[in-house]
Design a protein around this motif. Structure first.
Motif, short mmCIF file in Angstrom:
data_model
loop_
_atom_site.label_atom_id
_atom_site.label_comp_id
_atom_site.label_asym_id
_atom_site.label_seq_id
_atom_site.Cartn_x
_atom_site.Cartn_y
_atom_site.Cartn_z
N TRP A 32 76.63 7.77 -38.12
CA TRP A 32 76.34 8.99 -38.87
C TRP A 32 77.58 9.11 -39.78
N ASN A 34 78.58 11.75 -43.54
CA ASN A 34 78.15 13.03 -44.61
C ASN A 34 77.18 12.34 -45.83
N SER A 35 76.23 13.49 -46.02
CA SER A 35 75.38 12.85 -46.97
C SER A 35 74.29 11.62 -46.48
N LYS A 36 74.58 11.40 -45.28
CA LYS A 36 73.46 10.30 -44.84
C LYS A 36 72.13 10.82 -45.02
N SER A 38 70.93 13.23 -47.15
CA SER A 38 70.78 13.68 -48.62
C SER A 38 69.78 12.84 -49.32
N ARG A 126 79.79 10.01 -48.00
CA ARG A 126 80.82 11.06 -48.27
C ARG A 126 81.74 10.98 -47.00
N LYS A 127 83.01 11.23 -47.13
CA LYS A 127 83.80 11.28 -46.13
C LYS A 127 84.09 10.19 -45.20
N LYS A 162 71.17 22.45 -42.97
CA LYS A 162 72.51 22.02 -43.52
C LYS A 162 72.10 20.79 -44.53
N GLN A 163 70.97 21.12 -45.34
CA GLN A 163 70.52 20.33 -46.44
C GLN A 163 70.09 21.13 -47.57
#
Length: 186
Positions: A32, A34-36, A38, A126-127, A162-163
């Protein structure tokens, strides 16, 4: 109640679907990130306002979008930032067309707490750790995609999922306003 919103450009559904597959493929290799989850987008800005004010801001977005004319966007290379973001970047002509849309939209909102984006791109991850960034850059080396930029999208943040989710779409009106030019009296 104060809510978080973002204004973005969505590529075509075909591009969104392809980028979703890319994110899934990367997740198989690095886990996993970040932004997976999104939906693919080019961020224009993010802001927080009272929910009761959103209609006023929608009117500002309608007005500015009426002045924009649709144009093609060509995505032609991958890149990354030092903060661990791996993304798809538009070519220089597309950037030159996207940046004024982004700037004029940001300026139209007249918000002091606006989080602005000034480098158009579509994030894959991201990240990412340096190792994950290296894996992504080896997995994805060439890209050649196009879409027609003909609207911008207003999204609201869901604090539970959180989206962001789409709450409105604003089509471009192709009614450019004359630029105000300050003249001289003498």
């Amino acid at each position: 109640m104060e809510k978080k919103y973002s204004i973005v450009i969505h590529p075509s559904q075909a591009v969104i679907d392809l980028i979703k597959e890319m994110k899934e493929f990367l997740a198989l290799k690095v886990g996993w990130f970040n932004s997976k989850n999104s939906v693919a987008h080019i961020t224009i800005c993010e802001f927080k306002i009272e929910e009761s004010q959103i209609d006023k801001f929608k009117q500002k977005i309608i007005k500015i979008c009426d002045t924009f004319t649709p144009f093609p966007v060509h995505l032609d290379h991958y890149d990354s930032y030092d903060n661990g973001a791996f993304f798809i970047s538009p070519n220089e002509d597309s950037k030159m067309n996207l940046k004024p849309i982004m700037k004029k939209t940001q300026d139209a909102l007249q918000l002091p707490n606006l989080i602005k984006s000034n480098d158009p791109h579509i994030s894959i991850g991201r990240k990412l750790t340096p190792e994950s960034l290296k894996i992504a850059s080896h997995m994805f080396t060439t890209i050649d995609m196009d879409f027609l930029c003909d609207n911008i999208v207003l999204r609201e943040f869901d604090p539970i999922k959180k989206q962001f989710f789409v709450i409105d779409t604003f089509p471009f009106g192709s009614n450019p306003q004359p630029e105000l030019v300050q003249g001289s009296l003498f």
